[in-house]
Design an enzyme around this catalytic site. Sequence first.
Site, short mmCIF file in Angstrom:
data_model
loop_
_atom_site.label_atom_id
_atom_site.label_comp_id
_atom_site.label_asym_id
_atom_site.label_seq_id
_atom_site.Cartn_x
_atom_site.Cartn_y
_atom_site.Cartn_z
N GLY A 15 -21.24 21.32 -55.58
CA GLY A 15 -21.80 21.11 -54.25
C GLY A 15 -22.66 19.87 -54.09
O GLY A 15 -23.51 19.83 -53.20
N LYS A 38 -21.25 6.47 -52.41
CA LYS A 38 -20.44 7.13 -53.44
C LYS A 38 -19.73 6.01 -54.20
O LYS A 38 -18.57 5.68 -53.92
CB LYS A 38 -19.43 8.08 -52.78
CG LYS A 38 -18.55 8.85 -53.75
CD LYS A 38 -19.23 10.07 -54.33
CE LYS A 38 -18.27 10.89 -55.18
NZ LYS A 38 -18.92 12.07 -55.77
N GLY A 119 -18.98 14.05 -60.92
CA GLY A 119 -19.09 15.00 -62.02
C GLY A 119 -20.54 15.31 -62.34
O GLY A 119 -21.37 15.48 -61.46
N TRP A 206 -24.16 30.23 -48.95
CA TRP A 206 -22.70 30.22 -48.95
C TRP A 206 -22.20 30.07 -47.52
O TRP A 206 -22.52 30.87 -46.65
CB TRP A 206 -22.18 31.50 -49.58
CG TRP A 206 -20.72 31.77 -49.36
CD1 TRP A 206 -20.18 32.75 -48.59
CD2 TRP A 206 -19.61 31.05 -49.91
NE1 TRP A 206 -18.81 32.70 -48.62
CE2 TRP A 206 -18.42 31.66 -49.42
CE3 TRP A 206 -19.50 29.95 -50.76
CZ2 TRP A 206 -17.16 31.21 -49.76
CZ3 TRP A 206 -18.24 29.50 -51.10
CH2 TRP A 206 -17.09 30.12 -50.61
N LEU A 207 -21.41 29.02 -47.27
CA LEU A 207 -20.95 28.73 -45.91
C LEU A 207 -19.44 28.82 -45.77
O LEU A 207 -18.91 28.52 -44.70
CB LEU A 207 -21.43 27.33 -45.49
CG LEU A 207 -22.95 27.14 -45.43
CD1 LEU A 207 -23.29 25.67 -45.23
CD2 LEU A 207 -23.55 27.99 -44.32
#
Length: 228
Positions: A15, A38, A119, A206-207
């Site tokens: 996540g 990123k 990672g 939790w979605l």
Amino acid sequence: MTKRYFVTGTDTEVGKTVASCALLQAATQLGYQTVGYKPVASGSEMTTDGLRNSDALALQRNSSLPQPYSAINPYTFAEPTSPHIASADEGRAIDAAVLSRGLRTLEAQADWVLTEGAGGWFTPLSATLTFADWVQTEQLPVILVVGVKLGCINHAMLTALAVEQAGLPLVGWIANDMQPPGARHGEYLATLRRVIPAPLLGEIPWLGVSPSQAATGQYLDLSPLERA
């Protein structure tokens, strides 16, 4: 002065991007000009615009400062494998100087820059370079994302120790619920709070599917970062 952070995780698929999007949303709500970075992504799909990685696209969407995709994600690889393997297969070496130049470019425009790794902490970028090496060179404060599941306590402690041994500040951590809470969920969180030497910035519940498209900034409190 630009605030800069590096997001790492206890493992892959815990996540990091969900948490990074939440961080960008929360910082934007505080009035910052935000951008997500990123620098290396593997596991991408070919589009009419070229190779695109879903994590990098999510960061692009959740940044308040518009940026071209190439600025968000300079190294994009097709295969979802370790970056050093993907780069070798494609014959395109990952140059740490390119990663740093990309970061400088974003820092010159935004006042809150969030870099998301790939990672875990020691993910190799080449035979001689890990993501941790680059983060240490850049002296980036670290935010740890813990995917709450069996085994996460050990992984969190190992990662926190590695960050400490690198001489970098672990400025916060985020609990990401990877499934509906189980019977031991509260005990896991209590243990993580005790063993991670950094403040809890929030717990993302939790979605279900597509959580990186949800309004997750509401679950975070960035005041510990503001005080740091």
